[in-house]
Write a protein that holds these residues in place. Structure first.
Motif, PDB file in Angstrom:
ATOM      1  N   ASN A 162       5.186 -20.139   9.804  1.00 44.59           N
ATOM      2  CA  ASN A 162       5.151 -20.980   8.618  1.00 44.59           C
ATOM      3  C   ASN A 162       3.927 -20.824   7.717  1.00 44.59           C
ATOM      4  O   ASN A 162       3.786 -21.617   6.814  1.00 44.59           O
ATOM      5  CB  ASN A 162       5.223 -22.454   9.028  1.00 44.59           C
ATOM      6  N   ASP A 216       3.419 -25.124   1.782  1.00 47.67           N
ATOM      7  CA  ASP A 216       4.119 -24.495   0.667  1.00 47.67           C
ATOM      8  C   ASP A 216       5.628 -24.715   0.727  1.00 47.67           C
ATOM      9  O   ASP A 216       6.349 -24.310  -0.173  1.00 47.67           O
ATOM     10  CB  ASP A 216       3.796 -23.012   0.572  1.00 47.67           C
ATOM     11  N   HIS A 232       8.125 -23.557   2.733  1.00 46.75           N
ATOM     12  CA  HIS A 232       9.101 -22.542   3.133  1.00 46.75           C
ATOM     13  C   HIS A 232       8.731 -21.945   4.483  1.00 46.75           C
ATOM     14  O   HIS A 232       7.623 -22.087   4.962  1.00 46.75           O
ATOM     15  CB  HIS A 232       9.229 -21.452   2.074  1.00 46.75           C
ATOM     16  N   ARG A 233       9.674 -21.252   5.078  1.00 49.08           N
ATOM     17  CA  ARG A 233       9.501 -20.678   6.401  1.00 49.08           C
ATOM     18  C   ARG A 233       9.893 -19.214   6.334  1.00 49.08           C
ATOM     19  O   ARG A 233      10.756 -18.822   5.581  1.00 49.08           O
ATOM     20  CB  ARG A 233      10.397 -21.457   7.366  1.00 49.08           C
ATOM     21  N   LYS A 234       9.240 -18.391   7.153  1.00 45.47           N
ATOM     22  CA  LYS A 234       9.612 -16.989   7.293  1.00 45.47           C
ATOM     23  C   LYS A 234      10.526 -16.882   8.499  1.00 45.47           C
ATOM     24  O   LYS A 234      10.101 -17.120   9.620  1.00 45.47           O
ATOM     25  CB  LYS A 234       8.389 -16.116   7.501  1.00 45.47           C
ATOM     26  N   LYS A 279      16.593 -27.210   6.193  1.00 44.37           N
ATOM     27  CA  LYS A 279      16.108 -25.927   5.721  1.00 44.37           C
ATOM     28  C   LYS A 279      15.891 -24.981   6.897  1.00 44.37           C
ATOM     29  O   LYS A 279      15.315 -25.372   7.906  1.00 44.37           O
ATOM     30  CB  LYS A 279      14.780 -26.101   4.978  1.00 44.37           C
ATOM     31  N   GLY A 280      16.370 -23.757   6.778  1.00 42.91           N
ATOM     32  CA  GLY A 280      16.118 -22.728   7.778  1.00 42.91           C
ATOM     33  C   GLY A 280      16.958 -22.831   9.030  1.00 42.91           C
ATOM     34  O   GLY A 280      16.677 -22.127  10.000  1.00 42.91           O
TER      35      GLY A 280
END
Length: 56
Positions: A4, A9, A11-13, A50-51
């Protein structure tokens, strides 16, 4: 494993592993399912997690 950085920010990778989500039309909420198949959490709003992959 998903990472993360940088924090804050929003968002996640990569995706969250071993979890999925499904939509419950009775209460119009998204519900998260854990690796053992049990329901873990439910969103307070009607937006999906999310994700987390979606079940079909």
């Amino acid at each position: 494993m998903a990472t993360n950085p940088p924090t804050g920010d929003g968002h996640r990778k990569g995706a969250v592993r071993d979890r999925s989500q499904t939509y419950n039309p009775q209460n119009q909420r998204w519900t998260k399912r854990g690796p053992d198949g049990k329901f873990m959490d439910q969103k307070a709003d009607n937006k999906p997690f999310k994700g987390v992959r979606r079940e079909k």
